[in-house]
Design an enzyme around this catalytic site. Structure first.
Site, mmCIF file in Angstrom:
data_model
loop_
_atom_site.group_PDB
_atom_site.id
_atom_site.type_symbol
_atom_site.label_atom_id
_atom_site.label_comp_id
_atom_site.label_asym_id
_atom_site.label_seq_id
_atom_site.Cartn_x
_atom_site.Cartn_y
_atom_site.Cartn_z
ATOM 1 N N ILE A 1 0.896 -1.156 0.000
ATOM 2 C CA ILE A 1 0.000 0.000 0.000
ATOM 3 C C ILE A 1 0.931 1.201 0.000
ATOM 4 O O ILE A 1 1.567 1.507 1.010
ATOM 5 C CB ILE A 1 -0.919 0.024 1.236
ATOM 6 C CG1 ILE A 1 -1.682 -1.292 1.371
ATOM 7 C CG2 ILE A 1 -1.890 1.197 1.149
ATOM 8 C CD1 ILE A 1 -2.473 -1.405 2.666
ATOM 9 N N GLU A 2 1.048 1.876 -1.123
ATOM 10 C CA GLU A 2 2.054 2.934 -1.271
ATOM 11 C C GLU A 2 1.409 4.313 -1.227
ATOM 12 O O GLU A 2 0.394 4.561 -1.876
ATOM 13 C CB GLU A 2 2.809 2.752 -2.586
ATOM 14 C CG GLU A 2 3.609 1.454 -2.629
ATOM 15 C CD GLU A 2 4.653 1.458 -3.713
ATOM 16 O OE1 GLU A 2 5.679 2.138 -3.541
ATOM 17 O OE2 GLU A 2 4.441 0.790 -4.730
ATOM 18 N N GLY A 3 2.035 5.201 -0.463
ATOM 19 C CA GLY A 3 1.518 6.543 -0.293
ATOM 20 C C GLY A 3 0.679 6.647 0.962
ATOM 21 O O GLY A 3 -0.547 6.670 0.910
ATOM 22 N N ASN B 1 -5.181 7.607 1.290
ATOM 23 C CA ASN B 1 -5.111 6.693 0.155
ATOM 24 C C ASN B 1 -6.336 5.766 0.166
ATOM 25 O O ASN B 1 -6.635 5.146 1.185
ATOM 26 C CB ASN B 1 -3.821 5.871 0.269
ATOM 27 C CG ASN B 1 -3.539 5.029 -0.948
ATOM 28 O OD1 ASN B 1 -4.413 4.379 -1.490
ATOM 29 N ND2 ASN B 1 -2.285 5.027 -1.370
ATOM 30 N N GLU C 1 10.678 1.161 -8.748
ATOM 31 C CA GLU C 1 9.332 1.701 -8.556
ATOM 32 C C GLU C 1 8.543 1.703 -9.857
ATOM 33 O O GLU C 1 7.402 1.246 -9.910
ATOM 34 C CB GLU C 1 9.417 3.125 -8.001
ATOM 35 C CG GLU C 1 8.082 3.730 -7.613
ATOM 36 C CD GLU C 1 7.516 3.135 -6.332
ATOM 37 O OE1 GLU C 1 6.291 3.201 -6.152
ATOM 38 O OE2 GLU C 1 8.289 2.599 -5.521
#
Length: 442
Positions: A57-59, A67, A160
């Site tokens: 789960i990025e950000g 998010n 990324e």
């Protein structure tokens, strides 16, 4: 499709009282590119499953703008663990090196990367054309000098975006909106139900879960007729509808796996083929015993070929140890042409190459691996790649054409998110937008 965008678009349509049928190609699971290994445990006999698709789960960290993946994760009690991408040890092909020198050079790269935001703002104010991220790096004073510099750069960008700075847009990738808008944090999903659980639970919540009439598994779509909507499947079934939403990946759209009748207009075909479908390949390797002495979450390798087995996530490091129950597992990631090569060759050949690298890093006493698992998204006809990257010089008008409907045929997916392409939250936001727009149209 029953990936993130398809499920969320269906949710919005169902909420408006519109009858929906979801056609999913897989016959055993929904989730799309959120997919745990269901065919086997890894390591074998461990009772543990691994994610071959999305894993983070990025950000995270911005309380003012949460998010949407994080919201679903909390709603459906998904288990995850904070990670630190700067918790790194660097090793060369001669083994351990001076970490102080590595940290100094890593800090220099990060300062250069931070300076790009100001450069981007100035170029936008002057209405200058897009350039490659490589050109921007050089303008900011970054010139890789050796394998360590290549490793720092690859692990900071390619890891990324799954493509190199040479082919990536400075305008869209230098200041990745995910971290600017939602925060710098990233959590690693470690849930035996799989990351896909949030989509399974969400589908169930609006009546399209497993066993429901509106979810049809094992439906590989071969043709979409879009003047008067008919969807043809490999098993011979045909579905008629008023509208159809295509949530297949950009990679599938770029190949001949799916036929559109009549053929899509030239402006749509040009837009589809102008964007990049990148490949991010995960290689899980299990060992009978632990041989690495590093206490960090990651080990970076300075390979002679840029990006070749340069990233190793230590899955028995403290944040991940509980999930793997004392098993000795490393996760190596490759991207781009190296990922394509790894997918094409046998796992045995890949393992031989990996063992050479590990023995360069840790010496000849490294034991033989006991198991290997390689993801193959690029060669999977249901996906044809991992996620989208934005190439150099792409115009907004081209993106508008990519997401635009063609009469009764609509498009969604992470590739239709201008700010968050390549991310799970990009897919969710795109599905939400497409569903709402189609509701308004109807």
């Amino acid at each position: 499709g029953a990936g993130a965008s398809g499920i969320i678009a269906a949710r919005q349509l169902k909420a408006a009282g519109i009858d929906v049928t979801i056609l999913e190609a897989r016959d055993d699971a929904i989730g799309g590119r959120l997919h745990k290994v269901c065919i086997a445990e890894f390591p074998p006999g461990s009772g543990r499953f691994v994610e071959v698709g999305g894993n983070w789960i990025e950000g995270l960290g911005n309380e003012a703008e949460v998010n949407p993946v994080y919201s679903l994760a909390w709603k459906h009690d998904l288990h995850f663990q904070p990670t630190d991408f700067h918790d790194v040890t660097y090793r060369s092909n001669k083994g351990a090196v001076d970490q102080a020198g590595f940290k100094k050079r890593f800090d220099e790269f990060n300062k250069m990367a931070e300076s790009l935001e100001e450069m981007a703002e100035k170029r936008e104010q002057l209405n200058l054309v897009d350039i490659s991220l490589r050109a921007a790096y050089r303008m900011a004073g970054w010139y890789p000098q050796d394998e360590m510099d290549d490793s720092i750069e690859w692990n900071s960008f390619d890891y990324e975006q799954a493509e190199s700075p040479d082919v990536s847009s400075f305008w869209k990738t230098s200041d990745i909106k995910t971290f600017k808008h939602y925060g710098d944090g990233s959590d690693f999903v470690m849930d035996q139900r799989g990351y896909q659980h949030i989509l399974e639970a969400e589908a169930k919540s609006f009546g399209c879960g497993y066993g429901s009439e509106c979810l049809q598994l094992g439906k590989v779509v071969t043709e979409i007729q879009w003047n008067f909507v008919q969807v043809h499947c490999k098993d011979g079934s045909v579905y008629k509808a008023d509208y159809v939403v295509s949530s297949v990946s950009l990679g599938v759209l770029q190949n001949k796996d799916l036929k559109f009748t009549p053929p899509l207009p030239d402006w749509k075909i040009q837009a589809i083929h102008s964007f990049h479908m990148a490949t991010y390949t995960k290689i899980f390797v299990a060992f009978p015993s632990k041989f690495w002495t590093d206490q960090t979450q990651w080990v970076w390798y300075g390979s002679e070929r840029r990006g070749e087995y340069a990233n190793w996530q230590v899955l028995d490091a403290k944040p991940f140890k509980k999930h793997f129950g004392g098993k000795h597992v490393l996760l190596c990631t490759v991207t781009g042409e190296i990922a394509h090569r790894v997918e094409r060759q046998s796992d045995e050949k890949t393992l031989r190459e990996l063992m050479v690298v590990l023995r360069n890093m840790y010496g000849p006493s490294v034991p033989d691996a006991s198991a290997i698992l390689v993801s193959r998204w690029h060669s999977d006809p249901l996906f044809r790649g991992s996620y989208t990257n934005w190439p150099i010089g792409m115009l907004i008008e081209e993106f508008d054409n990519l997401i635009a409907p063609v009469k009764r045929l609509w498009f969604t997916g992470e590739h239709t998110s201008m700010e968050y392409f390549g991310y799970v939250h990009g897919a969710i936001l795109a599905g939400n937008r497409t569903g709402n727009d189609l509701v308004a149209c109807i």
